[in-house]
Design an enzyme around this catalytic site. Sequence first.
Site, PDB file in Angstrom:
ATOM      1  N   ASP A  48       0.857  -1.191   0.000  1.00 25.07           N
ATOM      2  CA  ASP A  48       0.000   0.000   0.000  1.00 25.07           C
ATOM      3  C   ASP A  48       0.894   1.243   0.000  1.00 25.07           C
ATOM      4  O   ASP A  48       0.641   2.215   0.694  1.00 25.07           O
ATOM      5  CB  ASP A  48      -0.917   0.003   1.220  1.00 25.07           C
ATOM      6  CG  ASP A  48      -2.110   0.952   1.067  1.00 25.07           C
ATOM      7  OD1 ASP A  48      -2.521   1.215  -0.074  1.00 25.07           O
ATOM      8  OD2 ASP A  48      -2.625   1.427   2.097  1.00 25.07           O
ATOM      9  N   ASP A  62       2.280   2.669   8.213  1.00 22.98           N
ATOM     10  CA  ASP A  62       1.141   1.799   7.926  1.00 22.98           C
ATOM     11  C   ASP A  62       1.543   0.549   7.141  1.00 22.98           C
ATOM     12  O   ASP A  62       1.394   0.489   5.919  1.00 22.98           O
ATOM     13  CB  ASP A  62       0.039   2.558   7.180  1.00 22.98           C
ATOM     14  CG  ASP A  62      -1.252   1.759   7.121  1.00 22.98           C
ATOM     15  OD1 ASP A  62      -1.311   0.669   7.724  1.00 22.98           O
ATOM     16  OD2 ASP A  62      -2.202   2.222   6.470  1.00 22.98           O
TER      17      ASP A  62
END
Length: 333
Positions: free
Chosen positions: A208, A225
């Site tokens: 991501d 993240d």
Amino acid sequence: MLHPMNRSDNPGFSTLLPDDILNAVESVGYQCNGDFLALNSYENRVYRVTLDDATRVVVKFYRPQRWSNDAIAEEHDYACAMAALDLPVVPPRDHNGATLHEFDQHRFAVFDCVGGHWPALDSSDTLKQLGRLTGRIHLAGAQARFSHRGSVSLESHGYDARDYLLDNEIIPESLEEAYATLADDILEHLDEQFDDGAGFAQLRIHNDLHPGNVLEDGDRLHIVDTDDVANGVAIQDLWMFLSGNEDEQSGQLSALLEGYESFRNFDIGELSLIEPLRTLRLMHYAAWLARRWEDPAFQRAFPWFDSVRYWNEHILSLREQLALLSEPPVLRP
């Protein structure tokens, strides 16, 4: 080491109250001053919490029943391994030998709080720096494979997404046939292209890696993240930095790969996977929203999702992708 905390009776985020957030952080040895701020996250619940000594930490409460404890352990171990190599990745903090904790049935982890802003992708120097950083991440990622995280695949991101949307009658009835026919055509094309790409190396990737998950602080970049880490191909962590027309993307790609190849060789054949991977991300994203639609946070953040207009635009985007899939790859550095 992670504590075994798998449970099937987790009631979800509805029981996560403000006191629980602070009590959870204090349960692993920190003292909070009562100040906390909800951060921008939908899949999990993420908060910046201020401690008594005025330092700040970030606490992430994992969405119930999304990942097993083993899968979260792999995420944490990978982040810690990268940090040990002096990569600017924010790993979970360790408390008494554990990085995953539980408070009142909510699983959570605590992280350092880092600041910064999105990087300026119009800068060739920044793109080279991103390429170098991604190359270093992939050097670490190529040392092993995930066993519990799954892979970015045609099955998981294409077929499963299509089937979920159609089986659960998510798409407006007037557009369902158009979507089903189009999805079948796309998956037929992707079957051929992924067969051709079966020989590309699989490694542990961020999965991501887009500008929103990179923070620039002075001359240093931080990767944040790691919730979606998976097995996949290297180009998956590069193509989301590309934007604009073909010439602009080619220039961006040249800068990214110049930086990347200063640490790790890149298989130029993977450029043929950019449009297939972009298509799969579009399909997967729509199914992800559908799977989370009963979460009130999603209904507030994405109020347009269940509108006819959204699905018209989604189908149009997929038609454009089908046209691109039918053409030879054009991007070259």
